[in-house]
Enzyme design. Structure first.
Site, PDB file in Angstrom:
ATOM      1  N   CYS A  73      31.024  -0.013   8.554  1.00 49.53           N
ATOM      2  CA  CYS A  73      32.200   0.706   8.056  1.00 49.53           C
ATOM      3  C   CYS A  73      33.315  -0.311   7.885  1.00 49.53           C
ATOM      4  CB  CYS A  73      32.615   1.797   9.027  1.00 49.53           C
ATOM      5  SG  CYS A  73      34.166   2.626   8.568  1.00 49.53           S
ATOM      6  N   CYS A 222      36.971   4.822   2.471  1.00 45.59           N
ATOM      7  CA  CYS A 222      35.719   4.211   2.916  1.00 45.59           C
ATOM      8  C   CYS A 222      35.743   2.758   2.468  1.00 45.59           C
ATOM      9  CB  CYS A 222      34.517   4.937   2.322  1.00 45.59           C
ATOM     10  SG  CYS A 222      32.923   4.160   2.732  1.00 45.59           S
TER      11      CYS A 222
END
Length: 277
Positions: A73, A222
């Site tokens: 991530c 994201c």
């Protein structure tokens, strides 16, 4: 259990010092789902445990809000950098963080003793279909059709440590991600499911995207999705190599340096609050 709530452009996670807070492996999925619940728990897109490492400065052990493990991530790893510096676990401003066996390198920007933003070398994008993975006759998977609910989209697939399908559209706000995103995530062409990005390129150096994250749903941002979107836009000759990516929660700067074939991600890392559960 002590924890810290942090976010990068609204992509929020619960951060736990894994060296001090010991949770049995067989209970982690259950604990993650409880902690991530926005009604009955703390609330977040998932939980990140920051652990000691023999191969890097620290390990990032990341879970989605549904309890599933995730490989990487971009927003989360920036906040890991801020966490370990601000909590005095390191004085280094250049860090190596490992997640699922892959090491990423961070450069911290420190102001008044606190980290304000982080630049991450996200490594090389993976374009081979079998390694992403995506079921496709051609590789790399650039601008090929995929159909859900009788509608055809054209996708470009990239892995930034996790699988992404990037779809370019002039109108991204009219798309129902709750339906379309879920159908695409679980499409049989993605053996390990996929993160989905709907992108609108507004200039050679700017784009807007909406993100459907695997195991989470639509999120405000994201980091790996922003990286995948820029790689996909370059492959389709829609942008240059350095792009400002506007997400629902803010902006990230992404550069795909094709000479070294590395993607660099830079953006904010923000602490919301500390707590004890």
């Amino acid at each position: 259990m002590k924890f810290t709530k942090m976010h990068g452009c609204g992509n929020d996670y619960i951060y736990v010092d894994g060296a001090r807070e010991i949770i049995p492996a067989e209970r982690k999925s259950e604990v993650v789902k409880f902690l991530s619940d926005r009604h009955f728990g703390i609330g977040g897109d998932g939980v990140i445990f920051i652990n000691p490492s023999d191969v890097a400065d620290f390990e990032m052990e990341m879970y989605n809000m549904d309890g599933s493990r995730s490989e990487m991530c971009g927003n989360g790893i920036r906040c890991v950098g801020k966490y370990v510096y601000d909590h005095g676990l390191t004085r280094k401003t250049s860090l190596a963080i490992v997640s699922c066996g892959k090491i990423k390198y961070l450069e911290l920007t420190v102001e008044d003793g606190r980290v304000t933003k982080v630049r991450v070398n996200m490594g090389s994008p993976v374009l081979e279909a079998a390694e992403i993975p995506v079921v496709a006759k051609l590789s790399p998977v650039v601008d090929i059709p995929i159909t859900v609910d009788g509608r055809e989209y054209r996708m470009t697939c990239v892995s930034m440590g996790n699988p992404h399908a990037v779809i370019f559209s002039e109108e991204i706000n009219g798309i129902s991600l709750e339906e379309t995103g879920r159908e695409l995530e679980f499409h049989p062409r993605f053996p390990e499911r996929a993160n989905i990005e709907f992108c609108h390129v507004t200039a050679r150096d700017r784009m807007e995207i909406r993100v459907w994250e695997r195991g989470v749903g639509e999120t405000l941002a994201c980091g790996t999705g922003a990286c995948a979107a820029v790689v996909a836009s370059v492959l389709n000759d829609l942008t240059d190599e350095e792009v400002i990516v506007k997400l629902l929660g803010g902006e990230l700067s992404v550069r795909w340096d094709r000479k070294v074939n590395h993607v660099f991600l830079e953006g904010p890392a923000v602490k919301v609050f500390d707590g004890v559960l």
